[in-house]
Design an enzyme around this catalytic site. Structure first.
Site, PDB file in Angstrom:
ATOM      1  N   VAL A   1      23.462  67.493  86.802  1.00 32.37           N
ATOM      2  CA  VAL A   1      22.506  68.312  87.550  1.00 32.37           C
ATOM      3  C   VAL A   1      21.130  67.695  87.381  1.00 32.37           C
ATOM      4  CG1 VAL A   1      23.708  70.538  87.467  1.00 32.37           C
ATOM      5  CG2 VAL A   1      22.216  69.864  85.576  1.00 32.37           C
ATOM      6  N   SER A   2      20.325  67.783  88.432  1.00 32.07           N
ATOM      7  CA  SER A   2      18.918  67.418  88.308  1.00 32.07           C
ATOM      8  C   SER A   2      18.162  68.687  87.966  1.00 32.07           C
ATOM      9  CB  SER A   2      18.393  66.814  89.616  1.00 32.07           C
ATOM     10  OG  SER A   2      18.318  67.804  90.618  1.00 32.07           O
ATOM     11  N   SER A   3      16.920  68.553  87.558  1.00 32.60           N
ATOM     12  CA  SER A   3      16.154  69.730  87.142  1.00 32.60           C
ATOM     13  C   SER A   3      16.019  70.737  88.273  1.00 32.60           C
ATOM     14  CB  SER A   3      14.768  69.300  86.647  1.00 32.60           C
ATOM     15  OG  SER A   3      14.097  68.547  87.645  1.00 32.60           O
TER      16      SER A   3
END
Length: 225
Positions: free
Chosen positions: A14-16
């Site tokens: 996941v990205s932020s």
């Protein structure tokens, strides 16, 4: 012949920005992969994650660890819930599939129903690799066309005083897609693209110099804005 490991590495990311979005969380990806593992009878499943990393580049600690284990025969399969968890670049994905083929491990992408251990999965992998090669050819063609246009307008391409913007853009795009400095230099040499000083040979250090120059130019523009 050495027997391939039955261990499966499950990669989640996941990205932020995506951590709060429905359907993209780590728990959702793990649950999807776990269900697939039960259906496929994968007894030895290990999860590796990258949290807060973009998929624009493969320069991530988690995927680097996973690929290292696969390369050393510590696992025989890499599985992801969705293709964009692994990579958003078709060229990167094609390179991964080629690496899997050469090193003898399998790649499973659940949302595409792609499994390189099956005939249909291998066929799909070949089709995607062909599209990636086509994309690379288009980039090379655009670069060559831009250089020819400059030449037709009277520009000196033999020993240019500065690098053509089209070449700089190509280098920046390739680097953003995760290509190494060596891979970019080799591609430029293969296409016969001259360096900023008209040289015939690109080196990783030459590519790095272009990237630094572009970064400095952007920084200067930002300060003057």
């Amino acid at each position: 012949m050495k027997q391939r490991s039955t261990r499966v590495v499950a990669y989640v990311r996941v990205s932020s920005e995506e951590q709060a979005m429905s359907g993209l969380g780590l728990a959702d990806q793990r649950a999807t992969i776990q269900r697939a593992a039960e259906l496929r009878g994968w007894p030895d499943l290990t999860f590796i994650s990258d949290e807060g990393f973009s998929a624009r580049s493969l320069d991530r600690p988690g995927i680097t660890d996973a690929l290292g284990q696969l390369a050393h025969g510590q696992a025989g399969t890499l599985v992801v819930a969705k293709l964009d968890r692994l990579s958003r670049s078709l060229l990167d994905f094609a390179q991964l599939m080629d690496t899997a083929r050469r090193q003898g491990w399998e790649l499973v992408v659940l949302d595409l129903a792609l499994d390189t251990s099956t005939p249909s999965g291998a066929l799909m992998a070949n089709v995607m690799a062909s599209f990636a090669e086509y994309e690379r050819a288009l980039i090379s063609q655009r670069t060559s066309a831009a250089l020819q246009m400059k030449k037709s307008q009277g520009a000196r391409l033999g020993r240019p005083r500065s690098l053509d913007p089209a070449v700089s853009q190509r280098i920046m795009a390739d680097r953003a897609d995760g290509y190494s400095l060596t891979a970019i230099a080799n591609a430029l040499n293969s296409d016969g693209v001259p360096t900023a000083r008209g040289g015939r040979c690109w080196f990783p250090s030459t590519v790095a110099g272009v990237l630094r120059s572009v970064a400095l130019d952007r920084e200067a523009q930002a300060r003057s804005a």
